[in-house]
Design a protein around this motif. Structure first.
Motif, short mmCIF file in Angstrom:
data_model
loop_
_atom_site.label_atom_id
_atom_site.label_comp_id
_atom_site.label_asym_id
_atom_site.label_seq_id
_atom_site.Cartn_x
_atom_site.Cartn_y
_atom_site.Cartn_z
N TRP A 223 0.84 -1.10 0.14
CA TRP A 223 -0.03 0.02 0.13
C TRP A 223 0.82 1.36 -0.03
CZ3 TRP A 223 -0.55 2.95 4.82
CH2 TRP A 223 -1.42 4.20 4.47
N THR A 226 2.31 1.80 -3.61
CA THR A 226 1.19 2.08 -4.44
C THR A 226 0.99 3.59 -4.20
OG1 THR A 226 0.41 -0.08 -4.41
CG2 THR A 226 -1.07 1.69 -5.23
N ASP A 227 0.85 4.17 -2.77
CA ASP A 227 0.69 5.60 -2.63
C ASP A 227 1.56 6.44 -3.14
OD1 ASP A 227 -1.20 7.48 -1.13
OD2 ASP A 227 0.60 7.89 -0.18
N ASP A 228 3.10 5.66 -3.10
CA ASP A 228 4.18 6.74 -3.54
C ASP A 228 3.96 6.89 -5.05
OD1 ASP A 228 5.39 6.70 -1.17
OD2 ASP A 228 6.69 4.77 -1.61
N GLY A 230 1.19 6.49 -6.79
CA GLY A 230 0.22 7.37 -7.24
C GLY A 230 0.59 8.86 -7.02
N ARG A 231 1.17 9.28 -5.94
CA ARG A 231 1.65 10.60 -5.83
C ARG A 231 2.39 11.22 -6.98
NH1 ARG A 231 0.66 12.61 -0.44
NH2 ARG A 231 -0.09 10.92 0.94
N ALA A 236 -4.77 10.20 -6.92
CA ALA A 236 -5.06 9.91 -5.21
C ALA A 236 -5.23 8.46 -5.22
CB ALA A 236 -6.35 10.87 -5.15
N VAL A 237 -4.31 7.86 -4.28
CA VAL A 237 -4.85 6.50 -4.02
C VAL A 237 -5.33 6.30 -2.67
CG1 VAL A 237 -3.49 4.18 -3.20
CG2 VAL A 237 -2.78 5.64 -5.18
N PRO A 239 -6.72 5.00 0.92
CA PRO A 239 -6.04 4.34 2.05
C PRO A 239 -6.66 3.04 2.01
CG PRO A 239 -7.82 5.79 3.02
CD PRO A 239 -7.44 6.23 1.72
N LEU A 299 1.51 6.13 7.79
CA LEU A 299 2.48 6.84 7.39
C LEU A 299 3.81 7.14 7.96
CD1 LEU A 299 0.21 9.36 5.17
CD2 LEU A 299 1.28 7.18 4.29
N ARG A 304 6.77 7.86 5.83
CA ARG A 304 6.24 8.86 4.91
C ARG A 304 5.93 10.30 5.54
NH1 ARG A 304 8.58 5.58 2.87
NH2 ARG A 304 8.22 4.73 0.50
#
Length: 334
Positions: A223, A226-228, A230-231, A236-237, A239, A299, A304
Motif C-alpha cells: 500500500w 502504491t501510494d508513492d 500514485g503521488r 489519489a490512492v 487508504p 505513514l 512518509r
C-alpha cells in the motif's frame, strides 16, 4: 476459514466503485441489508468515491483520480479469497494492479528515494521474495550473492539494489509480470488460505512474528509504495479499507511497543476512532497522552511522515510523547 462477513468486508471497496464480479453482486447487497457495520462502511466508501469522482481534476487533460481507479477496478481480476490475515495483502495487490494501466509510458517518473516507477516495482518484487522463499515458493529472481550473516537491514537494501539492477536489464512489463505472479503465488499458498500453517513464527525484516503477521507487513509495504507511485503520477490512492487499516495499525502498535521496551516513559497512545494502549513502562504512572489519525500513524511508521510534521494531539510530558513518535519513525524500512 474466511467467514461470509470477512469476505464481504474485503469486497466493499469494489462495491463502492461498482466493480463487483457478477457472482458477488447478489451476495454483497444481501449481507449489507443484515449487517449494520458493513452497511455503514460501505456507505462511507461510496460517499468517498462520489466526492472524488466530482468535477475536480488532476490537471489539464487528466481524469479525476477516482474515475481512473474506478475504471481500472472494473477490469481487474477479482482479489483471491484468502484468510483474514492475508486479506489486506490481497487488497493491496489488487489496488496496485488497478493502477498499472495509468503507469504505461511513465516508468521513468521519479517516485521515492532514488527510484523511478520501474525500480519501485522491482523493489516490491525483491521485498516479497523474502516471504516467498521462506514459504518455499519458486521465485523468478537470480540467487542473491549477499552473505547469510549480513545484518538484515543491510541485506534488505543490498537485495533491493541487486534486483533493481537486474530488472533494469528487462522491460518494465516483464518486471510487473514477475511481481504479479509472485504475489499471486503468495496469495494461493496454504499460509494465505488457512490460519493454522500461518501461525508458524519466523524471523523476517529483523522481527520474529507469525507468518500471518508477515502477510500484514507485506500489505503495509504494497500500500505504501502504491501510494508513492500514485503521488508521483498525480493520482489519489485511497487508504486501505477500514478493517484492513486497523490490522495494519494493530500490528504497528505491537511492534512499536516491543521497540520501546518496558523502560520507556509510559505514554497513553490513542488512534482516532479506535483503541488506546499504554506504551513503555507498565509499572509507572502515564507521563503523556498522544493521539494520531490511523492513516497518519501508518505513514509515520512507513517513513512518509516525520515525527515533527505528523499531525498529532499531545498532552503531558512532551519528551515522552516525542520519544514514541521518534521510535515509530525508526521502524520504517520502506
Amino acid at each position: 476459514m474466511t467467514t461470509e462477513h470477512d469476505g464481504v468486508r474485503d469486497l466493499l471497496a469494489a462495491w463502492a466503485f461498482g466493480a463487483l464480479d457478477p457472482a458477488d453482486r447478489r451476495t454483497v447487497p444481501l449481507h449489507l441489508a443484515e449487517c449494520e457495520s458493513c452497511a455503514a462502511e460501505a456507505q462511507r466508501l461510496r460517499e468517498a468515491v462520489r466526492l472524488l469522482d466530482g468535477p475536480a481534476s488532476n490537471g489539464p487533460g487528466r481524469r479525476p483520480a477516482a474515475g481512473i481507479l474506478s475504471g481500472a477496478l472494473r477490469t481487474r481480476p477479482a482479489a483471491p479469497r484468502v484468510a483474514p490475515h492475508a486479506a489486506p495483502y490481497a487488497a493491496a495487490v489488487a489496488g496496485l494492479k488497478a493502477l498499472l494501466p495509468e503507469i504505461e509510458g511513465r516508468w521513468s517518473t521519479p517516485v521515492v528515494h532514488d527510484w523511478d516507477v520501474h525500480a519501485t516495482l522491482a523493489h516490491l518484487l525483491a521485498a516479497d521474495e523474502h516471504l516467498a522463499r521462506l514459504l518455499a515458493l519458486d521465485t523468478r529472481l537470480p540467487l542473491s550473492r549477499i552473505p547469510h550473516d549480513t545484518d538484515w537491514g543491510e541485506a534488505w537494501n543490498a537485495r533491493t539494489a541487486e534486483v533493481i539492477a537486474h530488472e533494469y536489464g528487462r522491460t518494465p512489463e516483464e518486471t510487473v509480470a514477475d511481481w504479479a505472479a509472485q504475489a499471486d503465488e503468495l496469495l494461493t499458498a496454504p499460509e494465505a488460505l488457512d490460519p493454522e500453517p500461518a501461525a508458524r513464527v519466523v524471523t523476517l525484516t529483523g522481527v520474529r512474528l507469525p507468518v500471518a503477521d508477515h502477510y500484514v507487513v507485506r500489505a503495509f509495504e504494497a500500500w505504501i509504495h502504491t501510494d508513492d507511485i500514485g503521488r508521483a503520477l498525480g493520482l489519489a490512492v485511497p487508504p486501505p479499507p477500514e478493517a484492513h487499516l486497523w490490522q495494519l495499525v494493530h500490528l504497528a502498535v505491537r511492534i512499536l511497543g516491543l521497540a520501546l521496551g518496558r523502560d520507556a516513559a509510559p505514554v497513553l497512545f490513542s488512534v482516532t476512532g479506535g483503541e488506546q494502549w499504554v506504551l513503555g513502562s507498565q509499572d509507572d504512572p502515564v507521563r503523556a497522552e498522544l493521539t494520531l489519525d490511523p492513516v497518519d500513524f501508518c505513514l509515520l511508521v512507513g517513513g512518509r511522515h516525520t515525527p515533527d510534521e505528523v499531525p498529532r494531539g499531545t498532552s503531558g510530558d512532551e519528551d515522552a510523547a516525542q520519544n514514541v513518535l521518534d521510535q515509530a519513525s525508526r521502524l520504517a524500512w520502506l
